[in-house]
Design a protein around this motif. Structure first.
Motif, PDB file in Angstrom:
ATOM      1  N   GLY A   1      39.627   7.032  -3.942  1.00 25.02           N
ATOM      2  CA  GLY A   1      40.113   8.024  -3.004  1.00 25.02           C
ATOM      3  C   GLY A   1      41.268   8.811  -3.573  1.00 25.02           C
ATOM      4  N   GLU A   2      41.998   9.509  -2.707  1.00 26.25           N
ATOM      5  CA  GLU A   2      43.121  10.321  -3.154  1.00 26.25           C
ATOM      6  C   GLU A   2      44.177  10.391  -2.064  1.00 26.25           C
ATOM      7  OE1 GLU A   2      41.486  14.769  -1.993  1.00 26.25           O
ATOM      8  OE2 GLU A   2      40.896  13.916  -3.949  1.00 26.25           O
ATOM      9  N   ALA A   3      45.378  10.798  -2.464  1.00 33.84           N
ATOM     10  CA  ALA A   3      46.481  10.957  -1.523  1.00 33.84           C
ATOM     11  C   ALA A   3      47.416  12.022  -2.079  1.00 33.84           C
ATOM     12  CB  ALA A   3      47.222   9.638  -1.318  1.00 33.84           C
ATOM     13  N   GLU A   4      48.259  12.577  -1.206  1.00 32.80           N
ATOM     14  CA  GLU A   4      49.150  13.646  -1.626  1.00 32.80           C
ATOM     15  C   GLU A   4      50.598  13.339  -1.273  1.00 32.80           C
ATOM     16  OE1 GLU A   4      47.877  17.358  -0.010  1.00 32.80           O
ATOM     17  OE2 GLU A   4      45.854  17.242  -0.895  1.00 32.80           O
ATOM     18  N   GLY A   5      51.484  13.960  -2.031  1.00 29.77           N
ATOM     19  CA  GLY A   5      52.906  13.863  -1.768  1.00 29.77           C
ATOM     20  C   GLY A   5      53.539  15.221  -1.974  1.00 29.77           C
ATOM     21  N   VAL A   6      54.552  15.547  -1.160  1.00 28.25           N
ATOM     22  CA  VAL A   6      55.246  16.831  -1.255  1.00 28.25           C
ATOM     23  C   VAL A   6      56.735  16.563  -1.383  1.00 28.25           C
ATOM     24  CG1 VAL A   6      55.695  19.050  -0.153  1.00 28.25           C
ATOM     25  CG2 VAL A   6      53.492  17.905   0.213  1.00 28.25           C
ATOM     26  N   ALA A   7      57.376  17.190  -2.377  1.00 29.90           N
ATOM     27  CA  ALA A   7      58.804  16.993  -2.602  1.00 29.90           C
ATOM     28  C   ALA A   7      59.370  18.161  -3.402  1.00 29.90           C
ATOM     29  CB  ALA A   7      59.046  15.675  -3.332  1.00 29.90           C
ATOM     30  N   THR A   8      60.683  18.147  -3.603  1.00 25.70           N
ATOM     31  CA  THR A   8      61.346  19.236  -4.318  1.00 25.70           C
ATOM     32  C   THR A   8      61.285  19.066  -5.826  1.00 25.70           C
ATOM     33  OG1 THR A   8      63.459  18.081  -4.078  1.00 25.70           O
ATOM     34  CG2 THR A   8      62.906  19.731  -2.401  1.00 25.70           C
ATOM     35  N   SER A   9      60.696  17.984  -6.312  1.00 23.46           N
ATOM     36  CA  SER A   9      60.476  17.806  -7.750  1.00 23.46           C
ATOM     37  C   SER A   9      59.102  17.198  -7.968  1.00 23.46           C
ATOM     38  CB  SER A   9      61.549  16.897  -8.377  1.00 23.46           C
ATOM     39  OG  SER A   9      61.362  15.556  -7.985  1.00 23.46           O
ATOM     40  N   LYS A  10      58.534  17.472  -9.115  1.00 21.57           N
ATOM     41  CA  LYS A  10      57.220  16.932  -9.431  1.00 21.57           C
ATOM     42  C   LYS A  10      57.256  15.406  -9.446  1.00 21.57           C
ATOM     43  CE  LYS A  10      53.819  16.794 -13.179  1.00 21.57           C
ATOM     44  NZ  LYS A  10      53.518  17.225 -14.570  1.00 21.57           N
ATOM     45  N   HIS A  11      58.312  14.844 -10.040  1.00 22.90           N
ATOM     46  CA  HIS A  11      58.427  13.385 -10.146  1.00 22.90           C
ATOM     47  C   HIS A  11      58.458  12.735  -8.767  1.00 22.90           C
ATOM     48  CE1 HIS A  11      59.655   9.499 -11.770  1.00 22.90           C
ATOM     49  NE2 HIS A  11      60.603   9.469 -10.848  1.00 22.90           N
ATOM     50  N   GLU A  12      59.255  13.300  -7.858  1.00 25.48           N
ATOM     51  CA  GLU A  12      59.362  12.723  -6.523  1.00 25.48           C
ATOM     52  C   GLU A  12      58.052  12.882  -5.759  1.00 25.48           C
ATOM     53  OE1 GLU A  12      61.232  10.650  -3.422  1.00 25.48           O
ATOM     54  OE2 GLU A  12      61.774  10.923  -5.539  1.00 25.48           O
ATOM     55  N   ALA A  13      57.369  14.003  -5.966  1.00 23.51           N
ATOM     56  CA  ALA A  13      56.079  14.210  -5.301  1.00 23.51           C
ATOM     57  C   ALA A  13      55.039  13.201  -5.789  1.00 23.51           C
ATOM     58  CB  ALA A  13      55.593  15.644  -5.543  1.00 23.51           C
ATOM     59  N   GLU A  14      55.060  12.895  -7.093  1.00 26.53           N
ATOM     60  CA  GLU A  14      54.151  11.882  -7.632  1.00 26.53           C
ATOM     61  C   GLU A  14      54.452  10.514  -7.015  1.00 26.53           C
ATOM     62  OE1 GLU A  14      54.804  12.132 -11.819  1.00 26.53           O
ATOM     63  OE2 GLU A  14      53.299  13.710 -12.119  1.00 26.53           O
TER      64      GLU A  14
END
Length: 232
Positions: free
Chosen positions: A207-220
């Motif tokens: 499956g898959e999941a998403e993350g949203v943040a002000t940096s790529k690292h934090e979003a990952e």
């Protein structure tokens, strides 16, 4: 089939394993390379792979049931994270070293010279094979008791606790024989000083999941945590 050496029979007893059918335990201790050296004039002997397959499941159920009973407030993802760490090949190899398993593995000459008796992969596999042999020879309850005794230090430790979500997800994938996580930036919005990244993490056929943040690292990191919450 060769006979189980007396010193190996005695060693198994000191650990807590009760040997009834010696040939099965000998199979659990036999690496595939053994036949390349010792079967020129005899029939090939069974190696540990089938017992390893069984032992892996017995170990997983034993540790999972312990975690369920002792972690009544933990979420499924947290339980899975700890389980994967506690039954990993590296953990099995550590346990194998503490009981002196390497002295009793039957290896081919070349494999032994190449350091096979101290290989994490081989030690971990044989440890699981011994658990499989114990299950067949003595049943689940007796085998679970031995596992919990041998794993006592690991169970009391921090294995699988509070890991970085990306590390935890990678361990989860490895422990469940899945492809490694794939991270992709699927959206970037806002000015450079206030950018927002949307990252999708996916594992093939899971499956898959998403993350949203002000940096790529934090979003990952957020995407990995969300994935573990959904599928772990």
């Amino acid at each position: 089939m060769s006979a189980l050496p007396p010193e190996t029979h005695e060693w198994l007893g000191t650990i807590g394993f009760e040997v009834k059918e010696g040939s099965m335990w000998l199979e659990a201790l036999t690496h595939g390379s053994f036949n390349s050296t010792h079967t020129a004039t005899s029939q090939p002997e069974a190696d540990y792979q089938r017992l390893e397959f069984l032992g892996d499941r017995v170990l997983g159920l034993s540790v999972a049931s312990w975690l369920f009973r002792s972690s009544d407030r933990s979420k499924e993802g947290q339980l899975s994270q700890r389980l994967n760490a506690l039954v990993s090949g590296a953990t099995c190899a550590r346990i194998a070293r503490t009981i002196g398993l390497s002295d009793h593995i039957r290896l081919g000459k070349q494999a032994r010279e190449d350091g096979g008796s101290d290989s994490d992969n081989i030690l971990g596999d044989v440890m699981e094979a011994l658990i499989g042999a114990s299950f067949l020879d003595n049943g689940f309850d007796a085998t679970r008791a031995i596992i919990l005794n041998l794993w006592e230090h690991e169970l009391a430790g921090d294995a699988g606790k509070a890991k970085h979500p990306k590390s935890a997800l990678q361990e989860w994938a490895a422990g469940n024989r899945r492809a490694m996580p794939q991270y992709d930036v699927i959206d970037r919005s806002g000015p450079d000083h206030a950018a927002r990244f949307t990252v999708r993490v996916s594992i093939h056929r899971v499956g898959e999941a998403e993350g949203v943040a002000t940096s790529k690292h934090e979003a990952e990191k957020l995407a990995a945590a969300e994935f573990l919450e959904k599928y772990g």
